[in-house]
Enzyme design. Structure first.
Site, PDB file in Angstrom:
ATOM      1  N   TYR A 169       0.855  -1.202   0.000  1.00 35.22           N
ATOM      2  CA  TYR A 169       0.000   0.000   0.000  1.00 35.22           C
ATOM      3  C   TYR A 169       0.880   1.238   0.000  1.00 35.22           C
ATOM      4  CZ  TYR A 169      -4.948  -0.983   0.202  1.00 35.22           C
ATOM      5  OH  TYR A 169      -6.221  -1.293  -0.145  1.00 35.22           O
TER       6      TYR A 169
ATOM      7  N   THR B 201      -3.327   6.040 -21.816  1.00 34.57           N
ATOM      8  CA  THR B 201      -3.118   4.711 -21.266  1.00 34.57           C
ATOM      9  C   THR B 201      -1.666   4.361 -21.550  1.00 34.57           C
ATOM     10  OG1 THR B 201      -3.918   3.781 -23.332  1.00 34.57           O
ATOM     11  CG2 THR B 201      -5.483   3.837 -21.511  1.00 34.57           C
TER      12      THR B 201
ATOM     13  N   LYS C  36      -1.115   0.684 -25.010  1.00 34.15           N
ATOM     14  CA  LYS C  36      -1.426   0.584 -26.442  1.00 34.15           C
ATOM     15  C   LYS C  36      -0.119   0.703 -27.231  1.00 34.15           C
ATOM     16  CE  LYS C  36      -6.218   2.043 -25.833  1.00 34.15           C
ATOM     17  NZ  LYS C  36      -6.486   2.796 -24.601  1.00 34.15           N
TER      18      LYS C  36
END
Ligand code: DSN
Length: 414
Positions: free
Chosen positions: A51, A222, A225
């Site tokens: 975390y 993103t 890709k």
């Protein structure tokens, strides 16, 4: 995979079958790619256990020393790749990155001017089916009949609606974007600018397409890709928006960042910084151009007047079939594409008029112009004989023998 096959044979078998599918087929969905073994290793690493809410050096959890190094490296490499003043690498993917970007600069009820989905835009650019469309008011510009972005309409709509943000960057549009012109229009009405470069990030990083980063307030993308990293997102921005962007991502919208994915992003950015990545990006474009020429010769109706990037949108009804039928026939022939709306498509989204195809994944396998000629021929044969199962199966055999010449993931056992 030995632990997995012993403990969970069902998942293991499905993954093996998926590996075979990826190896034996022609992956032509323009938003897909094959990551390197190094990226896979980082993605499957123990960084998933940690975390680390907050940002490097300012976390809400102890024990983040190594995680901070990883995230700092990802940020530094992304800044270098795109020439960005600030980068947040925590967005989980493209849609959350866009949501965070809007909420960083806008208040609920503000107006956003973005591209119509059927003209190449994205659902998160204001389609009425999204929750975002209830928060902000979206106005949509389109492309001209020649298939270019209608900058005059963008200017007129900006003048009429006085948007707080003008948005460019698309998921089915195949031409270059004039960011300076968009910036000019935005400045004339006092709007912020945002580019969603998800599809073309790799081409931009390699200097093969215009880069909006120095002109625009925000750039989202993103990482999986053309950039060929793990599935994920990021936001690049000017220093003046750093605080707002970081706050919008966490605590605004997300909790603990996926640090294994961030480690994999860092590896992918390092790969994209290598000189060879430029050749890769160039070849993606050259392959798309060759496909364009070959499909045009075979009377395919290409939207937007062809391609400047990695993808082609085709009105397949001109070949007497529909998007869904074409997608299925090509699937049976071992060629994976996706059905897609064409501008102002009269047909429904689940069976639209078009298919969208692209070259990033094929190029990663090492395929070049010669293979594109062959593939265009298979596409034509599969579409023309889309109900002839024997023909489709025989194309699939030919496809399989081509893919064997371009081995994929030799590092992984089958
Ligand atoms: N789903 C992606 C694509 O295929 O273009 C965009 O989010």
């Amino acid at each position: 995979m030995s632990y997995l096959s012993t403990f969970d044979p069902e998942i293991s078998e499905a993954l093996k079958a998926e590996l075979t599918r990826q190896r034996e087929g022609l992956e032509m969905i323009p938003s897909e790619n094959f990551v390197s073994a190094a990226v896979l290793e980082a993605l499957g690493s123990i960084a998933t256990n940690k975390y680390a809410e907050g940002v490097p050096g300012k976390r809400y959890y102890g024990g983040c020393q190594e995680i901070d190094k990883i995230e700092d490296l990802a940020i530094a490499r992304a800044k270098q790749l795109f020439g960005a003043e600030h980068v947040n690498v925590q967005p989980l993917s493209g849609a959350p990155a866009n949501l965070a970007a809007y909420s960083a600069l806008l208040s609920p009820g503000d107006t956003i001017l973005g591209m119509d989905l059927s003209h190449g835009g994205h659902l998160t650019h204001g389609h009425p089916v999204t929750f975002m469309s209830h928060i902000w008011q979206f106005i949509r510009y389109k492309t001209t009949p020649d298939g270019l972005i209608d900058y005059d309409q963008m200017a007129a709509l900006a003048n009429e609606h006085k948007p707080k943000l003008i948005l460019v960057g698309y998921s089915a549009y195949s031409r270059e974007i004039d960011y300076a012109r968009v910036k000019e229009i935005a400045q004339s009405v006092g709007a912020y600018t945002m580019a969603d470069i998800a599809h073309i990030a790799g081409l931009i990083a390699a200097g093969e397409m215009n880069n909006p980063v120095s002109h625009f307030d925000l750039v989202t993308t993103t990482t999986h890709k053309t950039l060929r990293g793990p599935r994920g997102g990021m936001i690049l921005c000017k220093k003046e928006h750093k605080k707002a962007v970081d706050k919008a991502v966490f605590p605004g919208l997300q909790g603990g960042p996926h640090e294994n994915v961030i480690a994999a992003k860092a590896v992918a950015f390092m790969e994209a910084l290598q000189p060879d990545f430029k050749n890769y990006a160039r070849q993606i474009k050259a392959n798309a151009k060759m496909l364009e020429e070959e499909l045009r010769k075979r009377d395919f109706r290409l939207m937007f007047g062809g391609t400047d990037n990695h993808l082609l949108l085709i009105d397949i009804t001109a070949k007497g079939t529909t998007g869904a039928q074409a997608e299925k026939a090509l699937d049976l022939a071992g060629i994976t594409v996706n059905k897609n709306a064409i501008p102002d498509d009269p047909r429904p989204p689940l069976d639209p008029s078009g298919i969208r195809l692209g070259t990033p994944a094929l190029t990663t396998r090492g395929m070049k112009e010669e293979e594109m000629r062959q593939i265009a021929d298979w596409i034509d044969r599969a579409i023309t004989h889309n109900s002839d199962e024997k023909m489709l199966v025989s194309i699939k055999e030919e496809v399989r023998s081509l893919t064997q010449q371009f081995p994929l993931y030799t590092e992984l056992s089958s």
